[in-house]
Design an enzyme around this catalytic site. Structure first.
Site, mmCIF file in Angstrom:
data_model
loop_
_atom_site.group_PDB
_atom_site.id
_atom_site.type_symbol
_atom_site.label_atom_id
_atom_site.label_comp_id
_atom_site.label_asym_id
_atom_site.label_seq_id
_atom_site.Cartn_x
_atom_site.Cartn_y
_atom_site.Cartn_z
ATOM 1 N N GLU A 194 4.491 -139.481 20.106
ATOM 2 C CA GLU A 194 5.298 -140.442 19.886
ATOM 3 C C GLU A 194 6.758 -139.690 19.501
ATOM 4 O OE1 GLU A 194 7.080 -140.873 16.679
ATOM 5 O OE2 GLU A 194 6.616 -138.776 16.052
ATOM 6 N N HIS A 248 7.479 -142.719 13.988
ATOM 7 C CA HIS A 248 8.635 -143.034 13.028
ATOM 8 C C HIS A 248 8.969 -144.388 13.071
ATOM 9 C CE1 HIS A 248 9.804 -138.921 14.831
ATOM 10 N NE2 HIS A 248 10.662 -138.822 13.860
ATOM 11 N N SER A 301 7.126 -135.841 12.860
ATOM 12 C CA SER A 301 8.306 -135.331 13.658
ATOM 13 C C SER A 301 8.581 -133.996 13.903
ATOM 14 C CB SER A 301 9.592 -136.138 12.553
ATOM 15 O OG SER A 301 10.788 -136.041 13.344
#
Length: 313
Positions: A218, A283, A121
């Protein structure tokens, strides 16, 4: 510095039972119960985790940050430069790494013994920085307080094997993977969260492009039009010129997947390189750990990413 130019990044050593590892919060605040669960997982592997001073504090006025920028940077730097620490885990992602990455003393970080950096992230900013500024590989994998680490056994086991026995997980695959554009490609792995990669454009010491690389992408919580915008930004900037192949992970809460898939195909399908989708990192509820900065081969038709060398020594 292109992906091809960082093909010889330094690989840290693998972990062993008894190793002391640090947990830092370079971005957002950490939920205590999730942190406790993740620390129990690390202890169950025979590791000795220590938490940095500001993992438990909070910023005060800016609630989306774990602590002040200088404090978060100091925690990361001290953990990395501590010779008794053998790995640095991010407690979580969120937001904030961009605010502190330029406060780090990169000369001191380069002089320290390299060690695995694990997270995803917002940690994408740090993965890129350690590759480009310090010449060290890293691991795109679950953070200590990630729900997948505490609740999903395959996620835990894949991270554990990557850290302790990396030669056993050189071939990465996912049951859900399928080709968006078939073909094979070789390159050096890089990437992470799409919006962070787009936000890095134009910043000091940012990687100028993904040429020669196998790019991982992502994201989470971004509707399809925002994914379109971020990909278009990378395309317009020329950042995707010469990319060897693309590996698409999870897109949690990014809208109906078929709508998102149309965007991905439209923006990436014309690059003329292999692209796989739903590769199972990021995630999602279950997440592979993917080494960043190592040479690998992508076979989009077979749905595999094979690392030429183990992630760690």
């Amino acid at each position: 510095m292109t992906a091809a130019e960082v093909a010889e990044l330094i690989r840290p050593r693998r972990l062993r039972p008894g190793d002391r590892v640090a947990v830092v919060a370079p971005s957002g605040p950490v939920a205590p119960e999730r942190l406790a669960s993740g620390l129990d997982t690390l202890r169950g592997w025979g590791l000795d985790p220590v938490t940095a001073p500001h993992v438990h504090t909070g910023h005060g006025t800016l609630g989306h940050l774990a602590a002040a920028d200088e404090a978060r940077a100091r925690d990361l730097q001290e953990a990395w430069c501590d010779p008794s620490v053998t790995a640095v885990f991010a407690a979580r992602g969120g937001y904030g790494a961009q605010r502190m990455v330029d406060l780090l003393d990169w000369e001191a970080l380069r002089a320290a013994v390299p060690k695995p950096l694990i997270g995803f992230s917002d940690v994408t900013v740090l993965h890129e920085a350690f590759a480009v500024r310090a010449g060290v590989t890293s691991l795109h994998g679950p953070s200590v307080a990630a729900q997948a680490l505490s609740q999903d056994e395959p996620t835990r086991e894949h991270l554990r094997r990557t850290l302790f026995a990396p030669e056993t997980v050189r071939t990465l695959a996912s049951a859900s993977v399928r080709p968006l554009v078939p073909g094979r490609a070789r390159g050096v792995t890089l990437g992470g969260c799409l919006t962070l990669l787009a936000a890095e454009l134009g910043t000091p010491r940012a990687r100028p492009g993904a040429a020669g690389g196998l790019l991982l992408l992502e994201d989470t919580g971004e509707p399809p039009y925002r994914i379109d915008r971020a990909l278009t930004q990378l395309l317009r900037a020329g950042w995707l010129d010469g990319v060897a192949g693309i590996v698409l992970g999870s897109w949690a809460r990014c809208g109906p997947y078929e709508r998102l898939r149309e965007v991905l195909a439209d923006r990436l399908g014309g690059l003329g390189v292999p692209v796989v989708e739903e590769f199972g990192f990021g995630h999602g509820d279950s997440a592979l750990t993917v080494p960043l900065g190592v040479p690998a081969e992508l076979d989009a038709s077979a749905g595999t990413l094979i690392c030429a060398i183990p992630a760690l020594l």
